[in-house]
Motif scaffolding. Structure first.
Motif, short mmCIF file in Angstrom:
data_model
loop_
_atom_site.label_atom_id
_atom_site.label_comp_id
_atom_site.label_asym_id
_atom_site.label_seq_id
_atom_site.Cartn_x
_atom_site.Cartn_y
_atom_site.Cartn_z
N GLU A 54 118.13 53.50 60.73
CA GLU A 54 118.25 53.50 62.20
C GLU A 54 117.01 54.21 62.71
O GLU A 54 116.45 55.05 62.01
N PRO A 55 116.60 53.93 63.96
CA PRO A 55 115.41 54.61 64.49
C PRO A 55 115.58 56.12 64.56
O PRO A 55 116.70 56.63 64.71
N SER A 56 114.47 56.84 64.44
CA SER A 56 114.51 58.30 64.55
C SER A 56 113.11 58.82 64.85
O SER A 56 112.13 58.35 64.27
N THR A 57 113.02 59.76 65.76
CA THR A 57 111.76 60.48 65.97
C THR A 57 111.89 61.88 65.39
O THR A 57 111.14 62.27 64.49
N ARG A 58 112.87 62.64 65.87
CA ARG A 58 113.00 64.05 65.48
C ARG A 58 113.44 64.24 64.03
O ARG A 58 112.80 64.96 63.26
N THR A 59 114.54 63.59 63.65
CA THR A 59 115.13 63.89 62.34
C THR A 59 114.19 63.45 61.22
O THR A 59 113.89 64.23 60.30
N LEU A 60 113.72 62.21 61.27
CA LEU A 60 112.83 61.71 60.22
C LEU A 60 111.59 62.59 60.11
O LEU A 60 111.23 63.07 59.04
N GLU A 135 128.95 61.95 61.58
CA GLU A 135 128.42 63.32 61.54
C GLU A 135 126.90 63.32 61.54
O GLU A 135 126.26 62.34 61.09
N HIS A 136 126.33 64.40 62.00
CA HIS A 136 124.88 64.62 61.97
C HIS A 136 124.71 66.13 61.67
O HIS A 136 124.36 66.92 62.54
N PRO A 137 124.98 66.50 60.41
CA PRO A 137 125.09 67.93 60.11
C PRO A 137 123.80 68.73 60.31
O PRO A 137 123.86 69.88 60.76
N THR A 138 122.63 68.13 60.00
CA THR A 138 121.41 68.94 60.15
C THR A 138 121.11 69.19 61.63
O THR A 138 120.55 70.22 61.99
N GLN A 139 121.52 68.25 62.51
CA GLN A 139 121.36 68.48 63.95
C GLN A 139 122.25 69.64 64.39
O GLN A 139 121.81 70.54 65.11
N ALA A 140 123.51 69.64 63.93
CA ALA A 140 124.42 70.73 64.32
C ALA A 140 123.91 72.07 63.81
O ALA A 140 123.97 73.09 64.52
N HIS A 263 119.89 69.68 74.47
CA HIS A 263 120.03 68.21 74.36
C HIS A 263 119.45 67.84 72.99
O HIS A 263 118.38 68.32 72.63
N PRO A 264 120.13 66.97 72.23
CA PRO A 264 119.62 66.66 70.88
C PRO A 264 118.44 65.70 70.89
O PRO A 264 117.75 65.57 69.88
N GLY A 265 118.22 65.00 72.03
CA GLY A 265 117.21 63.96 72.07
C GLY A 265 117.74 62.72 71.35
O GLY A 265 118.62 62.84 70.50
N PRO A 266 117.24 61.54 71.65
CA PRO A 266 116.30 61.27 72.73
C PRO A 266 116.97 61.37 74.10
O PRO A 266 118.13 61.01 74.24
N MET A 267 116.21 61.89 75.08
CA MET A 267 116.75 62.02 76.44
C MET A 267 116.51 60.74 77.22
O MET A 267 115.45 60.12 77.07
#
Ligand code: CP
Length: 309
Positions: A54-60, A135-140, A263-267
């Motif tokens: 899936e697309p990602s800017t921050r996490t990847l 879930e998105h554990p690393t974001q949390a 805000h987790p982004g993307p905004m």
């Protein structure tokens, strides 16, 4: 021992002690990141595959940077550049990657439970970088660490999460994390974007933003996830903005003067959050992103420890 596990799949099965342990290691990682030469040999010899379907800017990119900062060897694979396009299954793709002696597989996938499935099938460690709406554990973890810098023991902390709760893996992981740390949580959004399962999470629910804002320390804003909605769940975007957009005027009228915004982004500026709020002195949005690199360095190190001995 902190995080004595093969995989990091969700916040649900982490204890408060494990979460605190991840933060302590992340603090050491922040020290590395504060140096002129932001590099340590810690993960030399460790190989990591970032499978982002899936697309990602921050996490990847924060995983990529975390891997580079700690001297791991790593590569990225997306759906459009992999043989998944030719019909290969996710499991076959992952097994082929494991056959290349990969130690850790970081995976983002649209199917809830996909990282749990791979973790059962692979001997490599698996890190969930977001599995559908689950879930998105690393974001949390990066959100909790950002909060902890201002509220070290989470005591009496009150957080309101506003927006599309129904489709948000971020909301689910964050609520689980805030509950474990002892904070109290209010969720707010249109009734069609508040899931029924929320009642089992011990949160307060309101559909009225003017009731969600007062007496909170943190307002956490979520994007409307149009891509996960099969039908329109509210009359129009204009109506959503009218009732739920976090505007500067609303903040000034209803929130406490020392409120903090996340805000987790993307905004989607002008939809769930006004630019004047996102760019204001109340905003922790870029602090969240900065903290994300240290959190991911911490997790990659903790999952690699046995192999590094
Ligand atoms: N917060 C988050 O997961 O952002 P990306 O989708 O850009 O990774």
């Amino acid at each position: 021992m902190v995080l004595n596990r093969k995989d990091l799949l969700g916040i649900e099965d982490l204890s408060r002690e494990e979460i605190e342990g991840i933060f302590e290691v992340a603090e050491s990682m922040e020290e590395i990141l504060s140096r002129t030469i932001k590099k340590a040999p810690t993960l030399r010899g460790i190989t990591i595959a970032n499978l982002f379907f899936e697309p990602s800017t921050r996490t990847l990119n924060s995983f990529v940077l975390a891997e580079k900062r700690l001297s791991a060897d790593s590569f990225n694979l997306s759906a459009s550049s992999s043989s998944i396009l030719k019909g290969e299954t996710l499991l076959d793709t992952a097994k082929n990657i494991q056959a290349m002696e990969v130690d850790i597989v970081v995976i983002r996938h649209s199917v809830p439970g996909s990282s749990f499935y791979l973790a059962k099938k692979l001997s490599s460690s698996v890190v969930n970088a977001g599995d559908g709406t689950h879930e998105h554990p690393t974001q949390a973890l990066l959100d909790l660490m950002t909060i902890r810098k201002r509220f070290p023991d989470f005591k009496d902390l009150k957080v309101a999460i506003i927006g599309d709760i129904e489709h948000s893996r971020v909301a689910r992981s964050l609520i689980l994390g805030l509950n474990k740390m002892g904070a109290s949580v209010t969720v707010c959004g249109p009734p069609t974007l508040i899931p029924k399962w929320i009642n089992t999470f011990g949160v307060t629910v309101t559909y009225d933003i003017t009731k969600a804002l007062p007496e909170k320390h943190i307002i956490y804003v979520l994007r409307i996830q149009k891509e996960r909605q099969e039908e329109s769940l509210f009359p129009s975007m204009r109506e959503y903005i009218r009732y739920y957009c976090l505007t500067y005027n609303r903040l000034k009228e209803y929130a406490s003067p020392d409120i903090l915004i996340m805000h987790p982004g993307p905004m989607n500026r002008g939809i769930e959050i006004e630019s004047k709020v996102a760019d204001s002195e109340y905003s922790l949005i870029l602090d969240q992103v900065r903290t994300g690199v240290a959190i991911r360095m911490s997790i990659l190190y903790l999952l690699s420890r046995k192999k590094l001995k």
